[in-house]
Design a protein around this motif. Structure first.
Motif, PDB file in Angstrom:
ATOM      1  N   GLY A 105       0.352   8.124  -5.055  1.00 14.09           N
ATOM      2  CA  GLY A 105       0.055   6.729  -4.718  1.00 14.09           C
ATOM      3  C   GLY A 105       1.217   5.792  -4.980  1.00 14.09           C
ATOM      4  O   GLY A 105       1.115   4.582  -4.731  1.00 14.09           O
ATOM      5  N   LEU A 106       2.354   6.323  -5.443  1.00 13.35           N
ATOM      6  CA  LEU A 106       3.489   5.467  -5.785  1.00 13.35           C
ATOM      7  C   LEU A 106       4.060   4.759  -4.561  1.00 13.35           C
ATOM      8  O   LEU A 106       4.412   3.577  -4.622  1.00 13.35           O
ATOM      9  N   GLY A 107       4.134   5.468  -3.437  1.00 13.18           N
ATOM     10  CA  GLY A 107       4.668   4.843  -2.222  1.00 13.18           C
ATOM     11  C   GLY A 107       3.824   3.667  -1.780  1.00 13.18           C
ATOM     12  O   GLY A 107       4.341   2.602  -1.431  1.00 13.18           O
ATOM     13  N   LYS A 108       2.511   3.840  -1.818  1.00 10.12           N
ATOM     14  CA  LYS A 108       1.596   2.754  -1.442  1.00 10.12           C
ATOM     15  C   LYS A 108       1.723   1.576  -2.409  1.00 10.12           C
ATOM     16  O   LYS A 108       1.753   0.416  -1.988  1.00 10.12           O
ATOM     17  N   ARG A 109       1.818   1.862  -3.705  1.00 10.95           N
ATOM     18  CA  ARG A 109       1.917   0.792  -4.698  1.00 10.95           C
ATOM     19  C   ARG A 109       3.202  -0.032  -4.498  1.00 10.95           C
ATOM     20  O   ARG A 109       3.196  -1.263  -4.601  1.00 10.95           O
ATOM     21  N   ALA A 148       5.887   5.768   9.307  1.00  8.23           N
ATOM     22  CA  ALA A 148       4.605   5.886  10.002  1.00  8.23           C
ATOM     23  C   ALA A 148       3.488   6.326   9.064  1.00  8.23           C
ATOM     24  O   ALA A 148       2.340   5.897   9.205  1.00  8.23           O
ATOM     25  N   GLY A 149       3.811   7.181   8.082  1.00  8.85           N
ATOM     26  CA  GLY A 149       2.774   7.719   7.218  1.00  8.85           C
ATOM     27  C   GLY A 149       2.456   6.874   6.010  1.00  8.85           C
ATOM     28  O   GLY A 149       1.303   6.817   5.575  1.00  8.85           O
ATOM     29  N   THR A 150       3.465   6.197   5.432  1.00 11.27           N
ATOM     30  CA  THR A 150       3.259   5.430   4.206  1.00 11.27           C
ATOM     31  C   THR A 150       3.173   3.932   4.471  1.00 11.27           C
ATOM     32  O   THR A 150       2.276   3.247   3.968  1.00 11.27           O
ATOM     33  N   ILE A 151       4.106   3.398   5.249  1.00  9.11           N
ATOM     34  CA  ILE A 151       4.200   1.941   5.426  1.00  9.11           C
ATOM     35  C   ILE A 151       3.281   1.442   6.537  1.00  9.11           C
ATOM     36  O   ILE A 151       2.643   0.392   6.403  1.00  9.11           O
TER      37      ILE A 151
END
Length: 468
Positions: A105-109, A148-151
């Motif tokens: 979840g670090l990328g989303k945070r 595309a997958g995270t942002i």
């Protein structure tokens, strides 16, 4: 186009090229190998079957019929050579890093924190999207997974809060956010060696064809001169060239704050992922000084991610995307090296070099960079572009340029790979996702791609004048 036709076209192309009279100075087996190689490239563009399988078919065919090597053992060694390539293993390990950012979840945070801090204005939102990509890019070799997958899942919610939809006021905010996201990921893909998988493939081909290795630090220190200013300029340039109709977005930080609240406090896995990501980056940057190879560093960190349960071993062995890329790139490395081994590259680069003889060396280098960049209009895959053209362009550089200009020319060629993704709606992995969101029409995308492509190419030329 039907899938049967997509399968037939590469085969027809390969057969037709194989039946052409063999040109003077080219061995028959070299022509046959090139015919198969060209069929593989056309197959990668059309994708009638998975790309990794296309590569395996090409390698298997050439090895079975003895097009490379003088014995069955040599053919086997060539066919498997890509799987022992350290860069291919680095790509595989780095794909696991991307999985760690997603699972922890670090990328989303990170993305939500940036929207919360910078999102009060639409320009600030643009910078939030760009910075999120920039922070993740050294650790995620797939710009598709990153952008595309995270942002994308986070950023695409923002215009909807303002009723900016593909069929209702897309220019209000959605179009701007979409274009900034694409522009930013193209620049970050060229800024860091580990931000785009074809970068690593290209570095391997440079080492095989020219004989020198491009380290992580060398890549960044050479290209950062233009990539950092370009990265910082993208949201502002989009704001001027393709301005949003709404300039303020007070709801966005509040929405990001609520999403962060749902996520809860930072977890142990996120802290570990951040720590191991920084460790990998340090070893990539200072690997030469401390005696640690970049691939070894990546595999070490991959082991730590599993041992500390950031990701599980089941995650590793079930990661179809990572194994697919591993096989795909390993077979393409073999195919590209085969062109050199059978003598085709020497013949083709000599033929093209004869057209450029007599020009100033700096002019030749810049012509190669411009042509290499513009040829991407013909490709829907950066990987296919790299395998098809990079060895040839490197061969021309070796033929025509003094030794001290070959390395900077190679740096300009490989440094263009991320930037060229801006040209078309199909030019790089994230483009179809953002284009498919519907905020930017095809005509507008091509127009913006032309403008930003010219700006990106001009930046490369400026760097070329500086380092050549």
């Amino acid at each position: 186009m039907s899938n049967n036709l997509k399968i037939a076209i590469p085969i027809i192309v390969a057969v037709v090229v194989a039946l052409f009279p063999t040109p003077e100075g080219l061995a028959v087996n070299a022509q046959y190998f090139f015919a198969v190689f060209l069929g593989v490239i056309v197959g990668l563009i059309l994708e009638p079957i998975p790309p990794a399988l296309i590569g395996m078919v090409g390698v298997a065919f050439c090895a079975t019929f003895g097009l490379v090597g003088e014995s069955a053992k040599e053919a086997r060694n060539w066919a498997l050579s890509g799987f022992s390539n350290g860069v291919i293993w680095l790509i595989f390990a780095a794909f696991m890093f991307a999985l760690g950012y997603k699972k922890s979840g670090l990328g989303k945070r990170i993305a939500l924190l940036l929207v919360k801090k910078l999102g009060k204005t639409t320009l600030g939102l643009g910078y939030a999207v760009a910075f999120a990509d920039g922070i993740l890019s050294p650790f995620m070799p797939s710009n598709t997974a990153r952008s595309a997958g995270t942002i994308f899942p986070i950023a695409i919610n923002i215009p909807q809060m303002f009723n900016s939809l593909p069929d209702n006021e897309p220019r209000k905010i959605g179009s701007y956010i979409s274009w900034v996201a694409v522009g930013a990921t193209c620049v970050t893909s060229s800024m860091f060696l580990t931000a785009l998988a074809p970068n690593l493939l290209a570095v391997s081909l440079v080492e095989k064809n020219v004989g020198f290795a491009i380290e992580w630090g060398t890549w960044f220190s050479t290209l950062a001169i233009i990539m950092i200013p370009l990265f910082l300029a993208v949201p502002y340039l989009a704001y001027i060239i393709y301005p949003p109709e709404q300039k303020h977005s007070p709801e966005a930080p509040a929405w990001a704050a609520k999403e962060l609240e749902k996520m809860g406090p930072i977890t142990r896995k996120e802290i570990l992922m951040l720590s191991f990501g920084i460790l990998a980056l340090v070893m990539w940057i200072f690997g030469k000084q401390i005696g640690v190879n970049g691939t070894v560093a990546a595999i070490t960190v991959l082991c730590l991610l599993v041992l500390f349960n950031v990701i599980s071993w089941d995650d590793v062995i079930s990661n179809k995307g990572a194994f697919n890329v591993f096989i795909w790139f390993a077979t393409l490395v073999a195919m590209a090296s085969g062109l050199k081994q059978v003598g085709y590259l020497k013949w083709a680069s000599g033929l093209i070099s004869s057209w450029l003889v007599g020009l100033d060396p700096t002019m030749i280098a810049l012509i190669l960079v411009v042509l290499f960049f513009l040829f991407h209009y013909l490709f829907a895959s950066v990987t296919a572009h790299v395998v098809a053209l990079l060895p040839l362009f490197l061969g021309i550089a070796v033929n025509l340029l003094p030794p001290d200009m070959i390395q900077p020319t190679a740096m300009l060629l490989v440094g263009s790979l991320g930037l060229m993704g801006i040209l078309t709606p199909y030019a790089t992995g994230p483009s179809p996702i953002w284009y498919g969101a519907g905020y930017i029409s095809q005509a507008t995308w091509w127009f913006l791609g032309l403008i930003f492509g010219a700006l990106f190419l001009a930046s490369l030329i400026v760097l070329g004048v500086f380092i050549l």
